[in-house]
Scaffold this motif. Structure first.
Motif, PDB file in Angstrom:
ATOM      1  N   THR A  98       0.836  -1.195   0.000  1.00  0.00           N
ATOM      2  CA  THR A  98       0.000   0.000   0.000  1.00  0.00           C
ATOM      3  C   THR A  98       0.874   1.249   0.000  1.00  0.00           C
ATOM      4  N   ILE A  99       0.490   2.252  -0.776  1.00  0.00           N
ATOM      5  CA  ILE A  99       1.243   3.514  -0.821  1.00  0.00           C
ATOM      6  C   ILE A  99       1.055   4.243   0.499  1.00  0.00           C
ATOM      7  N   ALA A 100       2.162   4.570   1.162  1.00  0.00           N
ATOM      8  CA  ALA A 100       2.118   5.211   2.478  1.00  0.00           C
ATOM      9  C   ALA A 100       2.635   6.646   2.450  1.00  0.00           C
ATOM     10  N   SER A 101       3.241   7.087   1.353  1.00  0.00           N
ATOM     11  CA  SER A 101       3.721   8.468   1.257  1.00  0.00           C
ATOM     12  C   SER A 101       3.648   8.913  -0.194  1.00  0.00           C
ATOM     13  N   TYR A 102       3.778  10.220  -0.385  1.00  0.00           N
ATOM     14  CA  TYR A 102       3.845  10.732  -1.752  1.00  0.00           C
ATOM     15  C   TYR A 102       5.261  10.570  -2.272  1.00  0.00           C
ATOM     16  N   ALA A 103       5.394  10.623  -3.591  1.00  0.00           N
ATOM     17  CA  ALA A 103       6.704  10.487  -4.218  1.00  0.00           C
ATOM     18  C   ALA A 103       7.577  11.687  -3.858  1.00  0.00           C
ATOM     19  N   ASN A 104       8.768  11.420  -3.351  1.00  0.00           N
ATOM     20  CA  ASN A 104       9.720  12.479  -3.012  1.00  0.00           C
ATOM     21  C   ASN A 104      10.807  12.531  -4.067  1.00  0.00           C
ATOM     22  N   THR A 105      11.083  13.742  -4.545  1.00  0.00           N
ATOM     23  CA  THR A 105      12.057  13.917  -5.616  1.00  0.00           C
ATOM     24  C   THR A 105      13.472  13.908  -5.077  1.00  0.00           C
ATOM     25  N   LEU A 114       6.240   2.373   0.914  1.00  0.00           N
ATOM     26  CA  LEU A 114       5.144   1.419   0.782  1.00  0.00           C
ATOM     27  C   LEU A 114       4.987   0.686   2.100  1.00  0.00           C
ATOM     28  N   ARG A 115       3.742   0.372   2.457  1.00  0.00           N
ATOM     29  CA  ARG A 115       3.437  -0.312   3.708  1.00  0.00           C
ATOM     30  C   ARG A 115       2.929  -1.711   3.406  1.00  0.00           C
ATOM     31  N   ASP A 116       3.459  -2.693   4.132  1.00  0.00           N
ATOM     32  CA  ASP A 116       2.924  -4.053   4.074  1.00  0.00           C
ATOM     33  C   ASP A 116       2.709  -4.513   5.510  1.00  0.00           C
ATOM     34  N   GLU A 117       2.449  -5.797   5.702  1.00  0.00           N
ATOM     35  CA  GLU A 117       2.180  -6.288   7.062  1.00  0.00           C
ATOM     36  C   GLU A 117       3.398  -6.211   7.979  1.00  0.00           C
ATOM     37  N   GLY A 119       5.614  -3.508   7.950  1.00  0.00           N
ATOM     38  CA  GLY A 119       5.992  -2.126   8.203  1.00  0.00           C
ATOM     39  C   GLY A 119       6.230  -1.344   6.925  1.00  0.00           C
ATOM     40  N   LEU A 120       6.986  -0.243   7.057  1.00  0.00           N
ATOM     41  CA  LEU A 120       7.272   0.638   5.924  1.00  0.00           C
ATOM     42  C   LEU A 120       8.586   0.277   5.256  1.00  0.00           C
ATOM     43  N   LYS A 121       8.599   0.386   3.931  1.00  0.00           N
ATOM     44  CA  LYS A 121       9.832   0.184   3.179  1.00  0.00           C
ATOM     45  C   LYS A 121       9.920   1.273   2.126  1.00  0.00           C
ATOM     46  N   ARG A 122      11.132   1.746   1.880  1.00  0.00           N
ATOM     47  CA  ARG A 122      11.355   2.812   0.904  1.00  0.00           C
ATOM     48  C   ARG A 122      11.778   2.198  -0.430  1.00  0.00           C
ATOM     49  N   PHE A 123      11.127   2.647  -1.520  1.00  0.00           N
ATOM     50  CA  PHE A 123      11.410   2.121  -2.852  1.00  0.00           C
ATOM     51  C   PHE A 123      11.633   3.261  -3.832  1.00  0.00           C
ATOM     52  N   LYS A 124      12.481   3.006  -4.812  1.00  0.00           N
ATOM     53  CA  LYS A 124      12.640   3.940  -5.919  1.00  0.00           C
ATOM     54  C   LYS A 124      11.576   3.587  -6.958  1.00  0.00           C
ATOM     55  N   MET A 125      10.806   4.586  -7.382  1.00  0.00           N
ATOM     56  CA  MET A 125       9.722   4.351  -8.332  1.00  0.00           C
ATOM     57  C   MET A 125      10.265   4.102  -9.735  1.00  0.00           C
ATOM     58  N   THR A 126       9.585   3.218 -10.458  1.00  0.00           N
ATOM     59  CA  THR A 126       9.884   2.978 -11.863  1.00  0.00           C
ATOM     60  C   THR A 126       8.565   3.028 -12.633  1.00  0.00           C
ATOM     61  N   PRO A 127       8.612   3.330 -13.928  1.00  0.00           N
ATOM     62  CA  PRO A 127       7.374   3.455 -14.709  1.00  0.00           C
ATOM     63  C   PRO A 127       6.583   2.161 -14.864  1.00  0.00           C
ATOM     64  N   ASP A 128       7.168   1.019 -14.534  1.00  0.00           N
ATOM     65  CA  ASP A 128       6.447  -0.232 -14.736  1.00  0.00           C
ATOM     66  C   ASP A 128       5.676  -0.696 -13.498  1.00  0.00           C
ATOM     67  N   TRP A 129       5.505   0.184 -12.505  1.00  0.00           N
ATOM     68  CA  TRP A 129       4.664  -0.154 -11.367  1.00  0.00           C
ATOM     69  C   TRP A 129       3.221  -0.215 -11.844  1.00  0.00           C
ATOM     70  N   GLU A 130       2.457  -1.164 -11.301  1.00  0.00           N
ATOM     71  CA  GLU A 130       1.059  -1.332 -11.690  1.00  0.00           C
ATOM     72  C   GLU A 130       0.161  -0.922 -10.530  1.00  0.00           C
ATOM     73  N   LEU A 131      -0.667   0.076 -10.761  1.00  0.00           N
ATOM     74  CA  LEU A 131      -1.615   0.518  -9.746  1.00  0.00           C
ATOM     75  C   LEU A 131      -2.782  -0.456  -9.719  1.00  0.00           C
ATOM     76  N   LEU A 132      -3.073  -1.018  -8.549  1.00  0.00           N
ATOM     77  CA  LEU A 132      -4.149  -2.003  -8.419  1.00  0.00           C
ATOM     78  C   LEU A 132      -5.478  -1.308  -8.134  1.00  0.00           C
ATOM     79  N   PRO A 133      -6.590  -1.943  -8.459  1.00  0.00           N
ATOM     80  CA  PRO A 133      -7.907  -1.322  -8.207  1.00  0.00           C
ATOM     81  C   PRO A 133      -8.118  -1.041  -6.732  1.00  0.00           C
ATOM     82  N   SER A 134      -8.902  -0.024  -6.452  1.00  0.00           N
ATOM     83  CA  SER A 134      -9.193   0.358  -5.074  1.00  0.00           C
ATOM     84  C   SER A 134     -10.005  -0.726  -4.388  1.00  0.00           C
ATOM     85  N   GLU A 135      -9.720  -0.938  -3.111  1.00  0.00           N
ATOM     86  CA  GLU A 135     -10.454  -1.946  -2.343  1.00  0.00           C
ATOM     87  C   GLU A 135     -11.620  -1.344  -1.583  1.00  0.00           C
TER      88      GLU A 135
END
Length: 165
Positions: A98-105, A114-117, A119-135
């Motif tokens: 789950t997205i937990a913060s906005y993209a920081n430049t 990003l948040r999972d069960e 905790g939080l992890k920091r990732f570098k964004m790439t254009p091939d990320w797939e946005l999943l439908p809202s739950e």
């Protein structure tokens, strides 16, 4: 990417080729995905029917992001629009979070938490990320309970008293 937007600002045409007043355009989605086939038209005709030049949109920002441009306000705008807080994304590795913060430049790209069960992890964004439908559940329309016999009798009594008015 050169774009034209309709009067509502919801439909986009990508200008593929120009030659004087003649243009070849193609419909694109808000995310920059091409739809349909390219077609030929005149720029003056498109302007007469309400199409206008568009200098910023999520489609333009995402296109710049795919080109590797990191310090552009249009890219930041697009990433904030397309990857909102609370939505789930699927990374190319298959990791879903789950997205937990906005993209920081940063000078080497955009980073997001990003948040999972676990905790939080920091990732570098790439254009091939797939946005999943809202739950989130969609709000269903309200339907009142069926009328009781007492309510029906009350309505019929009033109709008789009012004599159809």
């Amino acid at each position: 990417m050169k774009l034209l937007a309709d009067i509502t600002g919801e439909k986009f045409l990508e200008v593929i080729e120009t030659s004087g007043d003649s243009v070849i355009v193609q419909f694109v989605s808000n995310e920059g995905r091409r739809k349909g086939k390219p077609f030929k038209d005149s720029i003056s005709g498109l302007f007469l029917t309400g199409w206008t030049k568009r200098t910023t949109s999520t489609a333009i920002g995402l296109e710049l992001f795919k080109q590797g441009k990191t310090e552009d306000p249009r890219v930041s705008f697009a990433l904030h629009q397309l990857y909102p807080l609370g939505r789930k994304v699927k990374l190319p590795t298959g990791y879903i979070a789950t997205i937990a913060s906005y993209a920081n430049t940063h000078n080497d790209g955009y980073y997001i938490y990003l948040r999972d069960e676990y905790g939080l992890k920091r990732f570098k964004m790439t254009p091939d990320w797939e946005l999943l439908p809202s739950e989130e559940l969609l709000a269903l329309p309200y339907y009142p309970a069926p009328k009781t016999q007492k309510e029906i009798d009350n309505i019929n009594d009033f109709d008789k008293w009012a004599a159809g008015f």
